[in-house]
Write an enzyme that holds these catalytic residues in place. Structure first.
Site, short mmCIF file in Angstrom:
data_model
loop_
_atom_site.label_atom_id
_atom_site.label_comp_id
_atom_site.label_asym_id
_atom_site.label_seq_id
_atom_site.Cartn_x
_atom_site.Cartn_y
_atom_site.Cartn_z
N ASN A 111 55.71 19.10 79.90
CA ASN A 111 55.63 20.53 79.56
C ASN A 111 55.94 20.64 78.07
O ASN A 111 57.08 20.48 77.66
CB ASN A 111 56.66 21.32 80.40
CG ASN A 111 56.76 22.77 79.96
OD1 ASN A 111 55.93 23.25 79.19
ND2 ASN A 111 57.76 23.47 80.47
N TRP A 112 54.89 20.88 77.30
CA TRP A 112 55.07 20.90 75.85
C TRP A 112 55.68 22.20 75.33
O TRP A 112 55.97 22.33 74.15
CB TRP A 112 53.73 20.63 75.16
CG TRP A 112 53.24 19.22 75.31
CD1 TRP A 112 53.89 18.19 75.93
CD2 TRP A 112 52.00 18.68 74.84
NE1 TRP A 112 53.14 17.04 75.87
CE2 TRP A 112 51.97 17.32 75.21
CE3 TRP A 112 50.91 19.21 74.15
CZ2 TRP A 112 50.89 16.49 74.90
CZ3 TRP A 112 49.84 18.40 73.85
CH2 TRP A 112 49.83 17.05 74.21
N LYS A 113 55.78 23.20 76.21
CA LYS A 113 56.34 24.51 75.81
C LYS A 113 55.58 25.01 74.57
O LYS A 113 54.40 24.72 74.43
CB LYS A 113 57.86 24.40 75.61
CG LYS A 113 58.53 23.77 76.84
CD LYS A 113 60.03 23.86 76.85
CE LYS A 113 60.56 23.20 78.13
NZ LYS A 113 62.01 23.29 78.27
N HIS A 132 58.66 29.01 85.43
CA HIS A 132 59.63 28.21 84.66
C HIS A 132 60.84 29.09 84.32
O HIS A 132 60.69 30.29 84.09
CB HIS A 132 58.96 27.68 83.38
CG HIS A 132 59.80 26.65 82.69
ND1 HIS A 132 60.86 26.99 81.88
CD2 HIS A 132 59.75 25.30 82.71
CE1 HIS A 132 61.43 25.88 81.45
NE2 HIS A 132 60.78 24.84 81.92
N GLU A 137 62.47 29.46 81.73
CA GLU A 137 62.37 30.18 80.45
C GLU A 137 61.56 31.47 80.63
O GLU A 137 61.84 32.48 79.99
CB GLU A 137 61.75 29.27 79.38
CG GLU A 137 62.76 28.22 78.92
CD GLU A 137 62.16 26.89 78.48
OE1 GLU A 137 60.94 26.82 78.23
OE2 GLU A 137 62.92 25.91 78.42
N GLU A 169 64.40 22.31 88.60
CA GLU A 169 64.91 22.23 87.22
C GLU A 169 66.21 23.04 87.12
O GLU A 169 66.17 24.26 86.93
CB GLU A 169 63.88 22.81 86.25
CG GLU A 169 62.56 22.08 86.23
CD GLU A 169 61.86 22.21 84.88
OE1 GLU A 169 61.49 21.18 84.32
OE2 GLU A 169 61.71 23.34 84.38
N GLY A 194 66.94 21.08 78.19
CA GLY A 194 67.10 21.08 76.74
C GLY A 194 68.54 20.89 76.29
O GLY A 194 68.87 21.08 75.13
N SER A 199 66.18 17.45 80.89
CA SER A 199 66.65 16.32 80.08
C SER A 199 66.25 14.96 80.65
O SER A 199 67.03 14.00 80.59
CB SER A 199 68.17 16.40 79.87
OG SER A 199 68.49 17.58 79.14
N GLY A 218 60.27 17.96 79.34
CA GLY A 218 60.09 18.81 78.16
C GLY A 218 60.10 17.98 76.89
O GLY A 218 59.13 17.28 76.57
N GLY A 219 61.22 18.02 76.17
CA GLY A 219 61.33 17.38 74.86
C GLY A 219 60.80 15.96 74.77
O GLY A 219 60.09 15.61 73.83
P1 13P Z 1 63.77 19.17 78.69
O1 13P Z 1 63.16 17.91 79.24
O2 13P Z 1 63.51 19.34 77.23
O3 13P Z 1 65.20 19.33 79.10
O4 13P Z 1 62.97 20.39 79.39
C1 13P Z 1 62.80 20.39 80.76
C2 13P Z 1 61.84 21.44 81.13
O5 13P Z 1 62.12 22.62 81.02
C3 13P Z 1 60.52 21.03 81.63
O6 13P Z 1 59.81 22.11 82.15
#
Ligand code: 13P
Length: 254
Positions: free
Chosen positions: A9-11, A95, A97, A167, A173, A213, A234-235
């Site tokens: 997930n590149w956000k 998600h 967020e 999640e 994050g 993470s 994510g990251g």
């Molecule tokens: P991180 O891997 O950056 O913690 O993000 C997880 C995430 O929200 C994937 O959708």
């Protein structure tokens, strides 16, 4: 037999040019990988270019959200049909967020899941508790609400087409991953609820990803748990090199 699904997930990261450069490198690094399904979820604007760049490979493309109508006066929204036409076959829905910053609720998640399925997309439905909820002993109640209400009204066949991503919000994050045991407990709870709400064959079929993470250093131990069927990253999915290490958590698979 559930085939693991590892999705990035590149956000809100990467321009179209940056996204194409990343998947071009990923295509090279992941050539010949077997035993795991890989998906990348770039921002809307990069979906078409990324799907074109990945044409002919087994790497799938997903969107990060969708609306619950096909078309109409909904300024700023994007429909599942539009996402599909651009070349994506997955869509992340609900998600944390989006729940936190854009006021998404279990009810809007449910409408989006239904519409995504109707359009032929695979929804990746995100569920998970906040730190305050975990500390208050509310994890199962919150996750149960997300699953029950988010998937309400679906038949067993439709549920089997969904991916669920657990999640925990406190792990996103933050660098603070749930321990494999903490994640497994909730994954097993989700599968048990799927069996109660639908049937045990359906529960045994659904892919349940862990997200929060996930890194090259912790993926292997997470994947060793019986109910963890993949990851939503994510990251660590932004760089082709680290995403490659996550996808190849079992060592070289070519
Ligand atoms: P991180 O891997 O950056 O913690 O993000 C997880 C995430 O929200 C994937 O959708």
């Amino acid at each position: 037999m559930r085939i693991p699904v590892i999705a990035g997930n590149w956000k809100m990261h990467k321009t179209v040019a940056e996204a194409v450069a990343t998947v071009t490198e990923l295509k090279r690094r992941l050539a010949g990988v077997t035993g795991v399904k890989v998906v990348v979820c770039p921002p809307f604007l990069a979906i078409k270019a990324v799907a074109d760049a990945l044409g002919g490979t087994a790497i799938g493309v997903g969107a990060q959200d969708c609306f619950w109508e096909s078309f109409g006066a909904f300024t700023g929204e994007v429909s599942p049909e539009m996402i599909k036409e651009a070349g994506a076959t997955y869509v992340i829905i609900g998600h944390s967020e989006r729940r936190q910053y854009f006021h998404e609720t279990n009810e809007t998640v449910n409408k989006k899941v239904k519409k995504a399925l109707a359009a032929g997309l695979t929804p990746i439905v995100c569920v998970g508790e906040t730190l305050a909820e975990r500390e208050a002993g509310q994890t199962e109640r919150v996750v149960n609400d997300h699953v029950t209400k988010g998937l309400a009204g679906l038949n067993a066949h439709e549920v089997r087409r969904c991916i669920i991503a657990y999640e925990p919000v406190w792990a996103i994050g933050t660098g603070k991953t749930a321990t494999p045991q903490q994640a497994q407990e909730v994954h097993a709870f989700i599968r048990q609820r799927l069996a109660q709400l639908w049937d045990s064959a359906t529960a045994a079929t659904v892919i349940i990803q862990y997200g929060g993470s996930v890194k090259p250093e912790n993926i292997k131990e997470l994947m060793a748990e019986p109910d963890i069927d993949g990851a939503l990253v994510g990251g660590a999915s932004l760089e082709a090199a680290s995403f490659e290490k996550i996808v190849k958590y079992n060592g070289p698979m070519t």
